[in-house]
Design an enzyme around this catalytic site. Structure first.
Site, PDB file in Angstrom:
ATOM      1  NE  ARG A  89      -6.805   1.473  -1.409  1.00  0.00           N
ATOM      2  CZ  ARG A  89      -5.904   2.746  -2.007  1.00  0.00           C
ATOM      3  NH1 ARG A  89      -6.588   4.130  -1.506  1.00  0.00           N
ATOM      4  NH2 ARG A  89      -5.326   2.568  -2.550  1.00  0.00           N
ATOM      5  CE  LYS A 250       8.755   5.305 -17.313  1.00  0.00           C
ATOM      6  NZ  LYS A 250       8.234   6.054 -16.613  1.00  0.00           N
ATOM      7  N   GLY A 407      -4.442  -1.447  -7.305  1.00  0.00           N
ATOM      8  CA  GLY A 407      -4.354  -0.517  -9.108  1.00  0.00           C
ATOM      9  C   GLY A 407      -4.825  -1.199 -10.327  1.00  0.00           C
ATOM     10  N   GLY A 430       2.532   0.437  -3.684  1.00  0.00           N
ATOM     11  CA  GLY A 430       4.175   1.123  -3.425  1.00  0.00           C
ATOM     12  C   GLY A 430       4.983  -0.022  -1.700  1.00  0.00           C
TER      13      GLY A 430
END
Length: 450
Positions: A89, A250, A407, A430
């Site tokens: 980053r 999920k 991720g 997100g």
């Protein structure tokens, strides 16, 4: 550094929410049963469209020379004590800072790090300032705070081309609450604002959205502009056939994303722990594999929708199963319809990887988010590294556009040594999921229009 294939620079850049392609960052425990927390309610993809926003390249030399520029970067890097374990980053923020320095601006970088409860030394940006200084080849002074007289004195005393880093913005709870009195103090020393933090653009915080009410112009940096340009370049007008690879544990957290991708993509590969909710929806035994029973009907509905739309969903045909979640587990490879009781699926089998290669062979645009298995454990890593190899080969040999979103997918690409062969590796997590769900990114919406 990962070289990228830039999208068409002549095309007008539009940021289209419903075109969002990469998914939220997945967790390292993609297959581990976990309690259902914060299940997202499905939302219809939005057709809301943001017209092109100004970037630093749209500003004249006079608008930058000698100006005190506040730059919101994302230097929220992983630390082991005070040692940075991954500086991606920070490296990604350098081009914007170099450009502003070259134009004679006084550059002040701000960022958060972690989730501190008030000022905590372990969350200081000291290591980030030091690493940024090494990358720039000059001293980056760390301010003792992010607001106040000392900060103002440092900024006022800096010369053209200097770089200062403010201390962690989240040392103040007012940062996340976007409190106006705090924002005013925070913006006070500066003339204009550059947002180069895609990963926090979905937060209406003081340092991402609030400051735009006090500083003008407010424009994007190179990193934020590139992320948004890829949205439009690769997906809105991406070459077909287009495929998405959705991994992670999920169905509940990925359902709206799956719905949107079904509309956009011709083909979808499902991997990771969410596979077993789909297999159960097909009436198959899944042993002790991770399953969300509340989402079995949802999985059925997704498969029915795909059929109606004439889209293809590829599920694994063989699974590597284990008798426990452990590096020392006994393992075997079985057909997806033959998982015995007492065993759990933790990776794709070799037949599945071969089928995925064939399935993607004609694709011109591929988006990946989420691993195919528990790749942190070597015996469950072949499915994930296999698909990374497929994508790298597609880019190299077929000229496909390959986008890796956040991720674990990024970590897997880095570990495989093939990250540099992908078209684009996203810094977002997100932020991308919220766009996908039809929400506006406050940090982008607040920037000046072209």
């Amino acid at each position: 550094d990962s070289p990228t294939q830039p999208p068409n620079p002549n095309k007008k850049m539009k940021f289209v929410n419903s075109a969002l392609f990469f998914l939220a960052a997945t967790t390292a425990t993609a297959f581990v049963p976990a309690p259902q927390v914060g299940v997202r309610a499905p939302a219809a993809p939005s057709n809301f469209e943001l017209e092109a926003k100004k970037s630093i390249e749209d500003l004249s030399d006079d608008e930058l020379k000698g100006k005190k520029v506040l730059v919101r970067c994302d230097v929220n890097v992983p630390l082991d004590g005070k040692k940075i374990t991954d500086d991606t980053r920070i490296r990604a923020s350098i081009p914007t800072i170099e450009y502003l320095k070259g134009k004679g601006a006084v550059v002040t970088v701000c960022s958060h790090l972690g989730r501190p409860d008030g000022p905590e030394d372990k969350f200081s940006l000291g290591p980030a300032a030091e690493r940024m200084g090494e990358l720039l080849g000059e001293d980056v002074k760390l301010a003792p705070d992010c607001i106040g007289e000392e900060v103002k004195a440092m900024v006022d005393g800096a010369k053209e081309g200097d770089v200062i880093m403010l201390e962690n913005t989240r040392f103040y709870k007012e940062e996340t609450k976007n409190e106006e009195s705090f924002v005013e103090k925070f913006a006070a020393p500066f003339d204009l604002f550059v947002n180069d933090a895609f990963g926090t653009a979905h937060r209406a915080h003081a340092s991402t959205e609030g400051v735009t009410k006090f500083l003008s112009p407010a424009v994007s940096g190179f990193l934020l502009a590139k992320e948004l340009e890829y949205l439009d370049g690769a997906i809105s007008n991406g070459e077909k056939p287009m495929a998405a690879i959705v991994g992670g544990s999920k169905v509940s957290s990925k359902i709206t994303v799956l719905e949107a991708l079904l509309e956009k993509c011709d083909k979808i590969i499902i991997g990771g722990g969410m596979v077993f909710t789909f297999l159960k929806a097909k009436g198959l035994n899944v042993g002790t594999s991770l399953v969300e029973d509340d989402f079995v009907d949802t999985a059925k509905a997704v498969m029915e929708k795909a059929e109606k739309l004439g889209k293809t969903i590829l599920l694994p045909s063989d699974i590597i199963i284990a008798d426990e979640f452990s590096a020392d587990a006994n393992i075997q490879t079985v057909a997806a319809d033959a998982i015995p009781d007492g065993w759990m699926g933790l990776d794709n089998g070799p037949d599945t990887t071969a089928e995925q290669k064939e399935f993607l062979s004609d694709c011109k645009t591929v988006i990946m988010n989420g691993p195919m298995g528990v790749f942190e454990i070597e015996k469950f890593s072949k499915g994930t590294f296999g698909i990374v190899d497929i994508l790298a080969d597609l880019t190299k040999e077929n000229g496909a556009i390959t986008i890796i979103g956040g991720g674990d997918s990024v970590a897997a690409c880095e570990q495989s040594g093939r990250a540099g062969e992908m078209s684009h590796i996203s810094t977002g997590g997100g932020a991308s999921l919220e766009l996908m769900e039809g929400k506006v990114l406050p940090g982008v919406a607040a920037l000046a229009d072209k």
